[in-house]
Design a protein around this motif. Structure first.
Motif, PDB file in Angstrom:
ATOM      1  N   PRO A  21      32.416  12.386  12.617  1.00 42.30           N
ATOM      2  CA  PRO A  21      31.538  12.289  11.447  1.00 42.30           C
ATOM      3  C   PRO A  21      31.551  13.588  10.637  1.00 42.30           C
ATOM      4  O   PRO A  21      31.689  14.670  11.198  1.00 42.30           O
ATOM      5  CB  PRO A  21      30.148  12.048  12.044  1.00 42.30           C
ATOM      6  N   LYS A  22      31.374  13.409   9.343  1.00 37.29           N
ATOM      7  CA  LYS A  22      31.321  14.594   8.478  1.00 37.29           C
ATOM      8  C   LYS A  22      29.945  15.244   8.591  1.00 37.29           C
ATOM      9  O   LYS A  22      28.935  14.539   8.658  1.00 37.29           O
ATOM     10  CB  LYS A  22      31.505  14.164   7.032  1.00 37.29           C
ATOM     11  N   GLY A  23      29.920  16.556   8.570  1.00 37.59           N
ATOM     12  CA  GLY A  23      28.648  17.269   8.558  1.00 37.59           C
ATOM     13  C   GLY A  23      28.125  17.402   7.133  1.00 37.59           C
ATOM     14  O   GLY A  23      28.574  16.703   6.221  1.00 37.59           O
ATOM     15  N   LEU A  24      27.164  18.314   6.952  1.00 35.58           N
ATOM     16  CA  LEU A  24      26.587  18.528   5.619  1.00 35.58           C
ATOM     17  C   LEU A  24      26.567  20.010   5.293  1.00 35.58           C
ATOM     18  O   LEU A  24      26.254  20.839   6.161  1.00 35.58           O
ATOM     19  CB  LEU A  24      25.145  18.006   5.557  1.00 35.58           C
ATOM     20  N   TYR A  25      26.897  20.319   4.064  1.00 37.47           N
ATOM     21  CA  TYR A  25      26.816  21.702   3.578  1.00 37.47           C
ATOM     22  C   TYR A  25      25.800  21.677   2.437  1.00 37.47           C
ATOM     23  O   TYR A  25      26.028  21.054   1.401  1.00 37.47           O
ATOM     24  CB  TYR A  25      28.199  22.138   3.093  1.00 37.47           C
ATOM     25  N   LEU A  26      24.675  22.308   2.680  1.00 36.22           N
ATOM     26  CA  LEU A  26      23.563  22.238   1.726  1.00 36.22           C
ATOM     27  C   LEU A  26      23.422  23.573   1.010  1.00 36.22           C
ATOM     28  O   LEU A  26      23.205  24.601   1.655  1.00 36.22           O
ATOM     29  CB  LEU A  26      22.290  21.924   2.533  1.00 36.22           C
ATOM     30  N   TYR A  27      23.569  23.548  -0.301  1.00 33.64           N
ATOM     31  CA  TYR A  27      23.408  24.822  -1.013  1.00 33.64           C
ATOM     32  C   TYR A  27      22.368  24.685  -2.124  1.00 33.64           C
ATOM     33  O   TYR A  27      22.006  23.581  -2.537  1.00 33.64           O
ATOM     34  CB  TYR A  27      24.750  25.319  -1.561  1.00 33.64           C
ATOM     35  N   GLY A  28      21.881  25.818  -2.567  1.00 33.32           N
ATOM     36  CA  GLY A  28      20.879  25.826  -3.633  1.00 33.32           C
ATOM     37  C   GLY A  28      20.322  27.223  -3.786  1.00 33.32           C
ATOM     38  O   GLY A  28      20.631  28.119  -2.993  1.00 33.32           O
ATOM     39  N   HIS A  29      19.475  27.383  -4.783  1.00 27.91           N
ATOM     40  CA  HIS A  29      18.934  28.718  -5.072  1.00 27.91           C
ATOM     41  C   HIS A  29      17.911  29.117  -3.997  1.00 27.91           C
ATOM     42  O   HIS A  29      17.546  28.306  -3.149  1.00 27.91           O
ATOM     43  CB  HIS A  29      18.305  28.720  -6.472  1.00 27.91           C
ATOM     44  N   VAL A  30      17.442  30.342  -4.101  1.00 28.05           N
ATOM     45  CA  VAL A  30      16.558  30.883  -3.061  1.00 28.05           C
ATOM     46  C   VAL A  30      15.226  30.144  -2.995  1.00 28.05           C
ATOM     47  O   VAL A  30      14.699  29.716  -4.023  1.00 28.05           O
ATOM     48  CB  VAL A  30      16.263  32.390  -3.275  1.00 28.05           C
ATOM     49  N   GLY A  31      14.716  30.009  -1.784  1.00 28.75           N
ATOM     50  CA  GLY A  31      13.351  29.519  -1.572  1.00 28.75           C
ATOM     51  C   GLY A  31      13.115  28.041  -1.853  1.00 28.75           C
ATOM     52  O   GLY A  31      11.962  27.611  -1.924  1.00 28.75           O
ATOM     53  N   CYS A  32      14.183  27.236  -1.993  1.00 26.49           N
ATOM     54  CA  CYS A  32      13.960  25.827  -2.351  1.00 26.49           C
ATOM     55  C   CYS A  32      13.785  24.949  -1.110  1.00 26.49           C
ATOM     56  O   CYS A  32      13.537  23.748  -1.227  1.00 26.49           O
ATOM     57  CB  CYS A  32      15.099  25.305  -3.224  1.00 26.49           C
ATOM     58  N   GLY A  33      13.897  25.526   0.089  1.00 25.17           N
ATOM     59  CA  GLY A  33      13.582  24.764   1.304  1.00 25.17           C
ATOM     60  C   GLY A  33      14.782  24.374   2.152  1.00 25.17           C
ATOM     61  O   GLY A  33      14.649  23.561   3.068  1.00 25.17           O
ATOM     62  N   LYS A  34      15.940  24.986   1.918  1.00 26.60           N
ATOM     63  CA  LYS A  34      17.146  24.607   2.656  1.00 26.60           C
ATOM     64  C   LYS A  34      16.984  24.843   4.168  1.00 26.60           C
ATOM     65  O   LYS A  34      17.254  23.961   4.971  1.00 26.60           O
ATOM     66  CB  LYS A  34      18.361  25.422   2.155  1.00 26.60           C
ATOM     67  N   THR A  35      16.537  26.047   4.503  1.00 26.09           N
ATOM     68  CA  THR A  35      16.422  26.381   5.924  1.00 26.09           C
ATOM     69  C   THR A  35      15.389  25.491   6.602  1.00 26.09           C
ATOM     70  O   THR A  35      15.588  25.003   7.719  1.00 26.09           O
ATOM     71  CB  THR A  35      16.029  27.869   6.078  1.00 26.09           C
ATOM     72  N   MET A  36      14.290  25.270   5.900  1.00 23.06           N
ATOM     73  CA  MET A  36      13.234  24.431   6.470  1.00 23.06           C
ATOM     74  C   MET A  36      13.774  23.037   6.796  1.00 23.06           C
ATOM     75  O   MET A  36      13.536  22.500   7.877  1.00 23.06           O
ATOM     76  CB  MET A  36      12.085  24.335   5.465  1.00 23.06           C
ATOM     77  N   LEU A  37      14.551  22.453   5.857  1.00 21.76           N
ATOM     78  CA  LEU A  37      15.076  21.100   6.079  1.00 21.76           C
ATOM     79  C   LEU A  37      16.089  21.094   7.217  1.00 21.76           C
ATOM     80  O   LEU A  37      16.087  20.198   8.058  1.00 21.76           O
ATOM     81  CB  LEU A  37      15.705  20.547   4.795  1.00 21.76           C
ATOM     82  N   MET A  38      16.942  22.114   7.246  1.00 28.38           N
ATOM     83  CA  MET A  38      17.943  22.140   8.306  1.00 28.38           C
ATOM     84  C   MET A  38      17.265  22.308   9.671  1.00 28.38           C
ATOM     85  O   MET A  38      17.647  21.662  10.647  1.00 28.38           O
ATOM     86  CB  MET A  38      18.958  23.259   8.091  1.00 28.38           C
ATOM     87  N   ASP A  39      16.246  23.154   9.722  1.00 26.31           N
ATOM     88  CA  ASP A  39      15.544  23.355  10.996  1.00 26.31           C
ATOM     89  C   ASP A  39      14.857  22.069  11.459  1.00 26.31           C
ATOM     90  O   ASP A  39      14.821  21.767  12.649  1.00 26.31           O
ATOM     91  CB  ASP A  39      14.520  24.488  10.867  1.00 26.31           C
TER      92      ASP A  39
END
Ligand SMILES: Nc1ncnc2c1ncn2[C@@H]1O[C@H](COP(=O)(O)OP(=O)(O)OP(=O)(O)O)[C@@H](O)[C@H]1O
Ligand SMILES: [Mg+2]
Length: 468
Positions: free
Chosen positions: A113-131
């Motif tokens: 399966p393909k994984g996901l690469y999530l990018y975006g500007h600072v503080g938009c919640g990327k780490t929170m969603l990945m965690d």
């Protein structure tokens, strides 16, 4: 940035948090035995409903409970994470067959399966969603790691494998020894779901090994989920010898769906509660004495005396002249002008729950190296939930000046280019090490993080004890 960040609270608020914290933990000479606060590493202090077992149901329940603001951009990302969550429930990476082990069949690229690469500007919640995804994912062999830390670990493993070459390697063969592939195999045996926070490449040594490393990881069936401030095509942008790195980008895009979280919101700036006084301007009267008082106040809660400490980092000694238990008092000069790196900051983060960093100057392109270290230091302290008290020449948003290159900057670049034998008109002269573009880009993240690190919430909910 709101004014309140700098003036409406004072150290007393943080003292209360510190006292509360010290009611629930006891230290002994730098190591801690604690009842930790509720914080999960790298995630916000969110109470999740125990009945929720997928990223989507968890996210919805937290939004319903009012702990998170509804965000349609985040929701669309969570839906994709949820899909992946379900796909992984039915996936087991294939084990290496006997024929391919013997080299009889040429290894095929795996179609996992393909994984996901999530990018975006600072503080938009990327780490929170990945965690959130990582925490609720039922995969047993999973690993969540900051990308810096992961690459340090890779270099360590490569070094260890190279030590064994004289014994293992048949000198008669003409092929050169490849230590990266066995490292990738070792890593994939430990975990086949790798969640990388802050995927970024700034180091030429990393850029060189990434294609082989990740090709091999993917061939072992590893699934990657990553967060980054950059889209894949901008990774290692303008880095030296980028041509060697570009094939890695194609490989990454083949094995990960690329998603952009483009909400335009920096939650650190928008929704965090009032902040306090742990960031001082050096222009304020008596500021060093005030920070001395804070040092003594925190030191009084430590089971230790004020003393210098020596940390051993990769066989080197790092002398820290003023420490007390889990508290370090240091300067920008000692941390960022001297040749320290991510690994030093990581050791510091393991040893200390609170760092006082004094005399942070306003930086220009001339101090690119120091600025790069400062960015790495803040990233590492933030990622490891270390509390930070600063004295600085300017507020965070004015710390790095992006003004045009001055004559002095030009001359110092010129000298470096001469040393590296690079012509002024060549493409290489536009590499990010000369233009400071990478530092400027990353500084947005530093500003956002310095702001969050001054909030009571960060102090209260980020568990500063390293050994819990
Ligand atoms: N929907 C939301 N409502 C309220 N707060 C949120 C929301 N999403 C994220 N946050 C908070 O915003 C802060 C920043 O989130 P996070 O660290 O995930 O951002 P990021 O995109 O990873 O930032 P960076 O690019 O600096 O790594 C965290 O404290 C997080 O809890
Ligand atoms: Mg992040």
């Amino acid at each position: 940035m709101k004014n309140s960040v700098y003036c409406n609270r004072n150290w007393k608020h943080f003292r209360n948090i510190l006292n509360k914290f010290h009611c629930s933990c006891s230290y002994s000479a730098g190591t801690a035995s604690v009842t930790p606060l509720s914080q999960q590493k790298g995630s916000p202090s969110l109470n999740t409903n125990p009945n929720c077992d997928s990223p989507l149901s968890v996210y919805k329940s937290i939004v319903d409970s009012g702990q998170l603001r509804y965000d349609e951009y985040q929701l669309s990302i969570v839906e994709r994470l949820d899909q992946l969550h379900r796909t992984l429930e039915n996936y087991t990476p294939p084990s290496e067959g006997l024929f391919s082990k013997l080299g009889i069949i040429k290894k095929q690229e795996l179609k996992g399966p393909k994984g996901l690469y999530l990018y975006g500007h600072v503080g938009c919640g990327k780490t929170m969603l990945m965690d959130m995804f990582h925490q609720h994912c039922k995969v047993k062999k999973k690993r969540r790691v900051h990308f810096h830390k992961f690459m340090l670990d890779v270099h360590k493993r490569i070094h260890a494998i190279k030590q064994t070459i004289p014994r293992q390697y048949n000198v008669k063969t003409t092929q050169s020894f490849d230590p990266i592939t066995p490292v990738a195999k070792e890593i994939s045996e430990e975990a086949w779901l790798l969640c990388f926070d802050e995927f970024q490449v700034t180091d030429i040594a990393d850029s060189i090994i990434m294609k082989t490393l990740f090709t091999s990881l993917f061939n072992h069936g590893v699934v990657v989920v990553a967060t980054s401030n950059r889209p894949p095509d901008d990774l290692y942008k303008n880095g030296l010898q980028r041509g060697n790195f570009v094939p890695f980008i194609d490989r990454l895009k083949k094995r990960c769906d690329v998603l952009c979280l483009n909400s335009g919101v920096d939650y650190r700036m928008e929704t965090l509660p009032s902040s306090g006084k742990v960031y001082f301007l050096t222009s304020d009267a008596n500021i060093q004495t005030e920070v001395d008082d804070i040092f003594h106040e925190i030191a009084a809660t430590e089971n230790d005396v004020e003393r210098p400490k020596v940390l051993e980092v990769f066989g080197r000694e790092l002398l820290l002249p003023r420490t007390c238990g889990g508290l370090l008092d240091t300067t920008f000069n000692d941390m960022c002008v001297k040749a320290l790196g991510a690994v030093d900051y990581l050791e510091i983060s393991k040893e200390f729950h609170t760092v006082i960093l004094r005399h942070i100057p306003q930086m220009t392109l001339r101090q690119k190296s120091a600025a790069r270290r400062f960015i790495t230091m803040v990233d590492t302290l933030y990622d490891n939930q270390v509390r930070l008290i600063c004295t600085a020449e300017k507020e965070p948003k004015y710390l790095f000046q992006s003004s045009a290159i001055s004559q002095l900057d030009y001359e110092s670049n010129r000298m470096l280019m001469d040393d590296l034998g690079i012509q002024e008109q060549s493409d290489l002269s536009q590499a990010s090490i000369f233009t400071g573009e990478e530092e400027l880009f990353a500084f947005d993240r530093t500003i956002s993080r310095l702001t969050e690190m001054q909030t009571e919430e960060y102090w209260a909910h980020r568990d500063p004890t390293k050994n819990s």
